[in-house]
Each structure stands twice: as C-alpha cells, then as structure tokens.
Design a protein around this motif. Sequence first.
Motif, PDB file in Angstrom:
ATOM      1  N   ARG A  38      -7.071  64.101 -23.466  1.00  0.00           N
ATOM      2  CA  ARG A  38      -7.096  65.481 -22.987  1.00  0.00           C
ATOM      3  C   ARG A  38      -5.862  66.214 -23.507  1.00  0.00           C
ATOM      4  O   ARG A  38      -4.781  65.633 -23.579  1.00  0.00           O
ATOM      5  CB  ARG A  38      -7.115  65.523 -21.451  1.00  0.00           C
ATOM      6  CG  ARG A  38      -8.256  64.755 -20.836  1.00  0.00           C
ATOM      7  CD  ARG A  38      -9.585  65.299 -21.295  1.00  0.00           C
ATOM      8  NE  ARG A  38     -10.710  64.591 -20.670  1.00  0.00           N
ATOM      9  CZ  ARG A  38     -11.962  64.947 -20.832  1.00  0.00           C
ATOM     10  NH1 ARG A  38     -12.280  65.962 -21.628  1.00  0.00           N
ATOM     11  NH2 ARG A  38     -12.937  64.282 -20.238  1.00  0.00           N
ATOM     12  N   GLN A  86      -5.867  71.532 -21.445  1.00  0.00           N
ATOM     13  CA  GLN A  86      -6.837  71.107 -20.430  1.00  0.00           C
ATOM     14  C   GLN A  86      -6.139  70.689 -19.132  1.00  0.00           C
ATOM     15  O   GLN A  86      -6.578  71.027 -18.036  1.00  0.00           O
ATOM     16  CB  GLN A  86      -7.677  69.934 -20.960  1.00  0.00           C
ATOM     17  CG  GLN A  86      -8.766  70.358 -21.949  1.00  0.00           C
ATOM     18  CD  GLN A  86      -9.572  69.170 -22.441  1.00  0.00           C
ATOM     19  OE1 GLN A  86      -9.017  68.233 -22.999  1.00  0.00           O
ATOM     20  NE2 GLN A  86     -10.878  69.207 -22.251  1.00  0.00           N
ATOM     21  N   LYS A  87      -5.036  69.968 -19.285  1.00  0.00           N
ATOM     22  CA  LYS A  87      -4.313  69.536 -18.085  1.00  0.00           C
ATOM     23  C   LYS A  87      -3.724  70.738 -17.347  1.00  0.00           C
ATOM     24  O   LYS A  87      -3.692  70.772 -16.118  1.00  0.00           O
ATOM     25  CB  LYS A  87      -3.219  68.528 -18.470  1.00  0.00           C
ATOM     26  CG  LYS A  87      -3.800  67.177 -18.883  1.00  0.00           C
ATOM     27  CD  LYS A  87      -2.719  66.200 -19.316  1.00  0.00           C
ATOM     28  CE  LYS A  87      -3.332  64.858 -19.720  1.00  0.00           C
ATOM     29  NZ  LYS A  87      -2.319  63.930 -20.276  1.00  0.00           N
ATOM     30  N   ARG A  88      -3.253  71.714 -18.117  1.00  0.00           N
ATOM     31  CA  ARG A  88      -2.710  72.929 -17.489  1.00  0.00           C
ATOM     32  C   ARG A  88      -3.797  73.626 -16.664  1.00  0.00           C
ATOM     33  O   ARG A  88      -3.581  73.977 -15.504  1.00  0.00           O
ATOM     34  CB  ARG A  88      -2.178  73.857 -18.573  1.00  0.00           C
ATOM     35  CG  ARG A  88      -1.591  75.162 -18.047  1.00  0.00           C
ATOM     36  CD  ARG A  88      -1.129  76.049 -19.201  1.00  0.00           C
ATOM     37  NE  ARG A  88       0.011  75.482 -19.900  1.00  0.00           N
ATOM     38  CZ  ARG A  88       0.041  75.191 -21.201  1.00  0.00           C
ATOM     39  NH1 ARG A  88      -1.028  75.431 -21.971  1.00  0.00           N
ATOM     40  NH2 ARG A  88       1.108  74.677 -21.759  1.00  0.00           N
ATOM     41  N   ASP A  89      -4.977  73.793 -17.265  1.00  0.00           N
ATOM     42  CA  ASP A  89      -6.075  74.449 -16.558  1.00  0.00           C
ATOM     43  C   ASP A  89      -6.543  73.602 -15.364  1.00  0.00           C
ATOM     44  O   ASP A  89      -6.878  74.136 -14.300  1.00  0.00           O
ATOM     45  CB  ASP A  89      -7.264  74.648 -17.517  1.00  0.00           C
ATOM     46  CG  ASP A  89      -6.966  75.683 -18.585  1.00  0.00           C
ATOM     47  OD1 ASP A  89      -5.977  76.425 -18.442  1.00  0.00           O
ATOM     48  OD2 ASP A  89      -7.717  75.756 -19.571  1.00  0.00           O
ATOM     49  N   TYR A  90      -6.564  72.309 -15.594  1.00  0.00           N
ATOM     50  CA  TYR A  90      -7.052  71.393 -14.557  1.00  0.00           C
ATOM     51  C   TYR A  90      -6.106  71.408 -13.349  1.00  0.00           C
ATOM     52  O   TYR A  90      -6.546  71.481 -12.190  1.00  0.00           O
ATOM     53  CB  TYR A  90      -7.158  69.999 -15.173  1.00  0.00           C
ATOM     54  CG  TYR A  90      -7.938  68.979 -14.384  1.00  0.00           C
ATOM     55  CD1 TYR A  90      -8.882  69.339 -13.423  1.00  0.00           C
ATOM     56  CD2 TYR A  90      -7.728  67.609 -14.604  1.00  0.00           C
ATOM     57  CE1 TYR A  90      -9.585  68.375 -12.727  1.00  0.00           C
ATOM     58  CE2 TYR A  90      -8.437  66.649 -13.914  1.00  0.00           C
ATOM     59  CZ  TYR A  90      -9.351  67.032 -12.969  1.00  0.00           C
ATOM     60  OH  TYR A  90     -10.047  66.068 -12.274  1.00  0.00           O
ATOM     61  N   ALA A  91      -4.810  71.356 -13.619  1.00  0.00           N
ATOM     62  CA  ALA A  91      -3.826  71.381 -12.533  1.00  0.00           C
ATOM     63  C   ALA A  91      -3.942  72.675 -11.733  1.00  0.00           C
ATOM     64  O   ALA A  91      -3.835  72.677 -10.499  1.00  0.00           O
ATOM     65  CB  ALA A  91      -2.408  71.227 -13.095  1.00  0.00           C
ATOM     66  N   LYS A  92      -4.167  73.767 -12.456  1.00  0.00           N
ATOM     67  CA  LYS A  92      -4.298  75.063 -11.786  1.00  0.00           C
ATOM     68  C   LYS A  92      -5.552  75.074 -10.903  1.00  0.00           C
ATOM     69  O   LYS A  92      -5.517  75.503  -9.739  1.00  0.00           O
ATOM     70  CB  LYS A  92      -4.377  76.164 -12.853  1.00  0.00           C
ATOM     71  CG  LYS A  92      -4.254  77.586 -12.344  1.00  0.00           C
ATOM     72  CD  LYS A  92      -3.928  78.535 -13.501  1.00  0.00           C
ATOM     73  CE  LYS A  92      -3.925  79.983 -13.027  1.00  0.00           C
ATOM     74  NZ  LYS A  92      -5.282  80.476 -12.701  1.00  0.00           N
ATOM     75  N   ALA A  93      -6.667  74.597 -11.451  1.00  0.00           N
ATOM     76  CA  ALA A  93      -7.931  74.602 -10.702  1.00  0.00           C
ATOM     77  C   ALA A  93      -7.866  73.677  -9.487  1.00  0.00           C
ATOM     78  O   ALA A  93      -8.353  74.020  -8.399  1.00  0.00           O
ATOM     79  CB  ALA A  93      -9.076  74.188 -11.630  1.00  0.00           C
ATOM     80  N   LEU A  94      -7.267  72.499  -9.659  1.00  0.00           N
ATOM     81  CA  LEU A  94      -7.165  71.566  -8.531  1.00  0.00           C
ATOM     82  C   LEU A  94      -6.260  72.126  -7.438  1.00  0.00           C
ATOM     83  O   LEU A  94      -6.537  71.968  -6.240  1.00  0.00           O
ATOM     84  CB  LEU A  94      -6.608  70.215  -9.011  1.00  0.00           C
ATOM     85  CG  LEU A  94      -7.501  69.400  -9.942  1.00  0.00           C
ATOM     86  CD1 LEU A  94      -6.735  68.182 -10.472  1.00  0.00           C
ATOM     87  CD2 LEU A  94      -8.770  68.937  -9.228  1.00  0.00           C
ATOM     88  N   VAL A 136      -2.863  69.214 -23.530  1.00  0.00           N
ATOM     89  CA  VAL A 136      -2.001  69.831 -22.521  1.00  0.00           C
ATOM     90  C   VAL A 136      -2.678  71.078 -21.950  1.00  0.00           C
ATOM     91  O   VAL A 136      -2.575  71.364 -20.757  1.00  0.00           O
ATOM     92  CB  VAL A 136      -0.621  70.175 -23.120  1.00  0.00           C
ATOM     93  CG1 VAL A 136       0.221  70.979 -22.121  1.00  0.00           C
ATOM     94  CG2 VAL A 136       0.117  68.897 -23.493  1.00  0.00           C
ATOM     95  N   PHE A 179      -0.904  63.203 -13.649  1.00  0.00           N
ATOM     96  CA  PHE A 179      -1.951  62.672 -14.517  1.00  0.00           C
ATOM     97  C   PHE A 179      -1.505  61.332 -15.107  1.00  0.00           C
ATOM     98  O   PHE A 179      -0.357  61.203 -15.548  1.00  0.00           O
ATOM     99  CB  PHE A 179      -2.237  63.644 -15.679  1.00  0.00           C
ATOM    100  CG  PHE A 179      -2.789  64.959 -15.252  1.00  0.00           C
ATOM    101  CD1 PHE A 179      -4.078  65.052 -14.752  1.00  0.00           C
ATOM    102  CD2 PHE A 179      -2.027  66.117 -15.344  1.00  0.00           C
ATOM    103  CE1 PHE A 179      -4.590  66.285 -14.350  1.00  0.00           C
ATOM    104  CE2 PHE A 179      -2.536  67.342 -14.943  1.00  0.00           C
ATOM    105  CZ  PHE A 179      -3.825  67.435 -14.447  1.00  0.00           C
TER     106      PHE A 179
END
Lengths: 62, 62, 62, 62, 62, 62
Positions: C12, C16-24, C14, C43
């Motif tokens: 993944r 995707q992780k940035r967006d994922y962290a925000k969404a979670l 960075v 992560f």
Amino acid sequence: MPTINIQLFEGRTVEQKRDYAKALTEATVKVLGCSPSAVDIIFQDVKKSDWASGGELWSDKT
Amino acid sequence: MPTINIQLFEGRTVEQKRDYAKALTEATVKVLGCSPSAVDIIFQDVKKSDWASGGELWSDKT
Amino acid sequence: MPTINIQLFEGRTVEQKRDYAKALTEATVKVLGCSPSAVDIIFQDVKKSDWASGGELWSDKT
Amino acid sequence: MPTINIQLFEGRTVEQKRDYAKALTEATVKVLGCSPSAVDIIFQDVKKSDWASGGELWSDKT
Amino acid sequence: MPTINIQLFEGRTVEQKRDYAKALTEATVKVLGCSPSAVDIIFQDVKKSDWASGGELWSDKT
Amino acid sequence: MPTINIQLFEGRTVEQKRDYAKALTEATVKVLGCSPSAVDIIFQDVKKSDWASGGELWSDKT
C-alpha cells in the motif's frame, strides 16, 4: 510515542499496576527522551490456564 | 486481508461495536479496494485501571 | 482512547495509508463520540510469505 | 524463542487448550528445531460480539 | 512472566534499546517481584508513515 | 476463527514458514475441530537486537 502492551499473569493489584505504569513511564522518558504524555501503557491480564511454556499450561505446573 | 485489532475502553455496547465494525469495514473496502469478507476486526475491551497515559492510570484521572 | 493496529499486505502506498487513517479516524469519532486526537492507528505491513490462510502462504496461492 | 499469540472464540475448555498448546509446541520444535522451553503460547479468548468478519459481528451471524 | 511489546518510532539505536530493555526489566522486577529471566521484551519499530494520531500520519505532521 | 500471531527470530526461510504454517494449521484443525480455511497465521520476524530476555538483548548474548 511508544505504546507498551504488557501481558502478565492475572492477580496483580491496581496498586501494583499504578506503580508499574509510573516506573515504566519514568524509564521510557529517561532513556528515549520523550514526554511522559507520549507514553501509553496497556496491561493485559492472562490466566495461568491461557499461558503455556514448554508445551505446558502454567496452571498445570506444580 | 487486513486484520484490525482495536483496543478501547470497556463500556461500549454491542450496538456501538456493530455500527463501528460496519463503518470500519466500509472505510477499508473503499480505500483499499478489497472485498468486505477479507476484513477481520477484533475488539479488545480494556479497563481504565489497565490503561495508563503519562504514567497515570485512566481510573486515577479526574 | 482507541488504539487501532492494522495488519495488511505490504504494497500500500503512503497515499492510501493517509486516506485510510483519515477514514478510520472519522468512523471512530462518529461512532464512539471521542475526540480525533484520541485515536491512534498503527499499520503493520505483512509480506505475503508471512501470512497463511488455510495452511497455505499467500505467496504460494495462485 | 517464538512467542505465539492466539485469538480464538471463547468457549474452549482448558482440556482443549492443554492439548492445543502441546500440539503447537511439538509442531514448533519439529519445524524450527528449537527447544520446547523456548516456546511461549498465550491464548486470548474473544467473544463472538467482539469479532467481526465482512462487517458483521459473529454474534449476529445466523 | 510478563511479555512486553513496545511499538516505537524507528530510529532508536541499539544502544538505546539495550539501555531501555535493562531499565524496563529492572522496573518490572522491582514492582512485580519476579525474576529478571522471566521478563521478555520485544521492540517493534514503526515508521512515521505507519503511525497516525488524530487522523494524520506522523510523517505529515510539521 | 483462530488468528495466530507468531513472533520469531528473523532468519527462517520461506520453506520453514511454509512447513510451519501447514503444521500449525493441522494441529489447530485437529484439536479445535474447525475448518482449515478458518485459520489465519501471521509471522512477525524479530531481530535479535529487538528482543530482550532477562534484561539483555539476544544480540548481546554469547
């Protein structure tokens, strides 16, 4: 930002955990040079029947 | 295949965990593009006397 | 104070992780009613040769 | 020195965990060539209402 | 038999981890009254792009 | 649905992990009576300089 997870046998008192959290945080701040507020500690009590060493549950050891 | 472990203070209801699992799975599917069935979520309730921040148990904070 | 540990296949970005962290974090705040600053997410990238399902490493699945 | 953490649905008996710990330790020793005493196993019981797959709690699955 | 898992930002030297492991073990022995040999500590380095607080990766914080 | 996390010293080959995952899954199915597909195993390689026992890093033990 250390996060510290501690698995230990159940049976420790809140007083012990209070002292332990304080001591671990002080050690962390001293060695890593971070702020105390950055240190998170989570205790996970484990029953002796949920922990095995050498293939034997601790609840079975005599 | 993400596996998500969540440590949170005890006291959340099953309803909250149901909604939370659904929301986390939706966010995961949306961002990572995986199948919902690939998402595993495990909640671990933590007592306030088992979690310390800044060297102080949350059960002691006022 | 939820602390969220996420094990996912490596690869993944960075972004995707940035967006994922925000969404979670948004999902967490919405459902649990906590402050965003109380949400920690970590992560852990896992190689396909370090993850097995059904007794078979994912790096061996075709 | 493997340390093995196992998350499984609650409800397993101590007899099952005893057998399971023995079998896992034997498999570890056989494949890794380490000493049995080097193998630590910790079981973490998880309620079906604390585990979700596909966005649904296992306690809700029928 | 405490097992201590520590997640911390990558970048700490072996010297720091050596001192930290020693200090944590001493604190554990002092408070819990266990033997030093019973204390296991595992460090898990985490990249700043793998850790988010408040919905923001630490690698993005300025 | 057991999820098995295994922390072990780095250096094991993929062949060993393949055999190990197979053996652990077989042991799990035999003792717990679950389906092989329900068994998830995640290996986490740990450097000897990231694991301490008795207050001493394994990379320092002679």
